[in-house]
Motif scaffolding. Structure first.
Motif, PDB file in Angstrom:
ATOM      1  N   GLU A   1     -20.794  70.081  20.052  1.00  0.00           N
ATOM      2  CA  GLU A   1     -20.800  70.752  18.753  1.00  0.00           C
ATOM      3  C   GLU A   1     -21.127  69.786  17.615  1.00  0.00           C
ATOM      4  N   GLU A   2     -21.602  70.352  16.509  1.00  0.00           N
ATOM      5  CA  GLU A   2     -21.807  69.588  15.282  1.00  0.00           C
ATOM      6  C   GLU A   2     -20.535  69.682  14.446  1.00  0.00           C
ATOM      7  N   ASN A   3     -20.391  68.810  13.488  1.00  0.00           N
ATOM      8  CA  ASN A   3     -19.267  68.824  12.549  1.00  0.00           C
ATOM      9  C   ASN A   3     -17.901  68.659  13.222  1.00  0.00           C
ATOM     10  N   VAL A   4     -17.870  67.952  14.346  1.00  0.00           N
ATOM     11  CA  VAL A   4     -16.593  67.722  15.035  1.00  0.00           C
ATOM     12  C   VAL A   4     -15.864  66.571  14.350  1.00  0.00           C
ATOM     13  N   THR A   5     -14.594  66.796  14.057  1.00  0.00           N
ATOM     14  CA  THR A   5     -13.740  65.780  13.453  1.00  0.00           C
ATOM     15  C   THR A   5     -12.436  65.716  14.253  1.00  0.00           C
ATOM     16  N   ASP A   6     -11.540  64.851  13.834  1.00  0.00           N
ATOM     17  CA  ASP A   6     -10.215  64.790  14.464  1.00  0.00           C
ATOM     18  C   ASP A   6      -9.454  66.091  14.261  1.00  0.00           C
ATOM     19  N   CYS A   7      -9.888  66.894  13.307  1.00  0.00           N
ATOM     20  CA  CYS A   7      -9.222  68.161  12.987  1.00  0.00           C
ATOM     21  C   CYS A   7      -9.857  69.359  13.697  1.00  0.00           C
ATOM     22  N   SER A   8     -10.861  69.117  14.542  1.00  0.00           N
ATOM     23  CA  SER A   8     -11.561  70.200  15.229  1.00  0.00           C
ATOM     24  C   SER A   8     -10.737  70.778  16.365  1.00  0.00           C
ATOM     25  N   ARG A   9     -10.749  72.095  16.456  1.00  0.00           N
ATOM     26  CA  ARG A   9     -10.109  72.820  17.558  1.00  0.00           C
ATOM     27  C   ARG A   9     -10.933  74.060  17.843  1.00  0.00           C
ATOM     28  N   LEU A  10     -10.761  74.611  19.029  1.00  0.00           N
ATOM     29  CA  LEU A  10     -11.315  75.917  19.356  1.00  0.00           C
ATOM     30  C   LEU A  10     -10.201  76.924  19.107  1.00  0.00           C
ATOM     31  N   SER A  11     -10.459  77.866  18.217  1.00  0.00           N
ATOM     32  CA  SER A  11      -9.396  78.784  17.808  1.00  0.00           C
ATOM     33  C   SER A  11      -8.944  79.702  18.943  1.00  0.00           C
ATOM     34  N   CYS A  12      -9.762  79.846  19.986  1.00  0.00           N
ATOM     35  CA  CYS A  12      -9.357  80.669  21.131  1.00  0.00           C
ATOM     36  C   CYS A  12      -8.277  79.988  21.958  1.00  0.00           C
ATOM     37  N   GLN A  13      -8.054  78.717  21.724  1.00  0.00           N
ATOM     38  CA  GLN A  13      -7.089  77.959  22.514  1.00  0.00           C
ATOM     39  C   GLN A  13      -5.754  77.748  21.800  1.00  0.00           C
ATOM     40  N   ILE A  14      -5.599  78.347  20.635  1.00  0.00           N
ATOM     41  CA  ILE A  14      -4.359  78.184  19.875  1.00  0.00           C
ATOM     42  C   ILE A  14      -3.637  79.523  19.809  1.00  0.00           C
ATOM     43  N   GLU A  15      -2.508  79.613  20.495  1.00  0.00           N
ATOM     44  CA  GLU A  15      -1.689  80.825  20.510  1.00  0.00           C
ATOM     45  C   GLU A  15      -0.902  80.935  19.200  1.00  0.00           C
ATOM     46  N   VAL A  16      -0.901  82.119  18.632  1.00  0.00           N
ATOM     47  CA  VAL A  16      -0.145  82.372  17.411  1.00  0.00           C
ATOM     48  C   VAL A  16       1.325  82.554  17.775  1.00  0.00           C
ATOM     49  N   THR A  17       2.164  81.750  17.153  1.00  0.00           N
ATOM     50  CA  THR A  17       3.616  81.860  17.289  1.00  0.00           C
ATOM     51  C   THR A  17       4.219  81.691  15.900  1.00  0.00           C
ATOM     52  N   GLU A  18       5.484  81.954  15.784  1.00  0.00           N
ATOM     53  CA  GLU A  18       6.162  81.796  14.492  1.00  0.00           C
ATOM     54  C   GLU A  18       6.093  80.356  13.991  1.00  0.00           C
ATOM     55  N   SER A  19       5.983  79.406  14.919  1.00  0.00           N
ATOM     56  CA  SER A  19       5.933  77.996  14.520  1.00  0.00           C
ATOM     57  C   SER A  19       4.653  77.634  13.777  1.00  0.00           C
ATOM     58  N   LEU A  20       3.657  78.512  13.794  1.00  0.00           N
ATOM     59  CA  LEU A  20       2.404  78.254  13.070  1.00  0.00           C
ATOM     60  C   LEU A  20       2.451  78.735  11.618  1.00  0.00           C
ATOM     61  N   ASP A  21       3.612  79.201  11.174  1.00  0.00           N
ATOM     62  CA  ASP A  21       3.730  79.695   9.807  1.00  0.00           C
ATOM     63  C   ASP A  21       3.256  78.639   8.813  1.00  0.00           C
ATOM     64  N   GLY A  22       2.310  79.019   7.969  1.00  0.00           N
ATOM     65  CA  GLY A  22       1.764  78.106   6.967  1.00  0.00           C
ATOM     66  C   GLY A  22       0.508  77.382   7.413  1.00  0.00           C
ATOM     67  N   LEU A  23       0.058  77.609   8.640  1.00  0.00           N
ATOM     68  CA  LEU A  23      -1.134  76.938   9.176  1.00  0.00           C
ATOM     69  C   LEU A  23      -2.355  77.228   8.305  1.00  0.00           C
ATOM     70  N   VAL A  24      -3.156  76.202   8.048  1.00  0.00           N
ATOM     71  CA  VAL A  24      -4.399  76.345   7.293  1.00  0.00           C
ATOM     72  C   VAL A  24      -5.560  76.052   8.241  1.00  0.00           C
TER      73      VAL A  24
END
Length: 103
Positions: A74-97
């Motif tokens: 991929e282009e524009n990959v940084t240390d902050c890059s993730r695939l959003s399909c791999q992040i499960e939404v839980t209450e602990s993600l409250d406030g995630l940007v």
């Protein structure tokens, strides 16, 4: 319930609440521009590539080896890059940007 803050590719900010699913599913269900799901969330296309805000990185954990492999092309990959399909939404993600990547 977690409140997730998306920043679309054009910098529009949209906040949504959820308690289940993945970030990619949440983005698609809410029409977030810049996040796609070409492979249906199978971690095989990287069209759901996002940047997690640095202050939110601790909420999402480390990338998997499979994620690393997909981001390698991929282009524009940084240390902050993730695939959003791999992040499960839980209450602990409250406030995630989450920032969509302009394609």
């Amino acid at each position: 319930m977690a409140k997730i803050h998306f920043i679309e590719a054009d910098k529009t900010k949209i906040s949504v609440e959820a308690s289940a699913g993945t970030l990619m599913e949440l983005a698609i269900a809410n029409g977030i521009d810049g996040i796609e799901n070409s492979c249906g969330g199978l971690c095989s296309c990287a069209t759901c590539h996002v940047h997690i805000a640095k202050q939110s990185l601790g909420l999402v954990g480390e990338r998997s080896e499979q994620e690393e492999d997909m981001l390698e092309f991929e282009e524009n990959v940084t240390d902050c890059s993730r695939l959003s399909c791999q992040i499960e939404v839980t209450e602990s993600l409250d406030g995630l940007v989450v920032e969509a990547i302009a394609k």
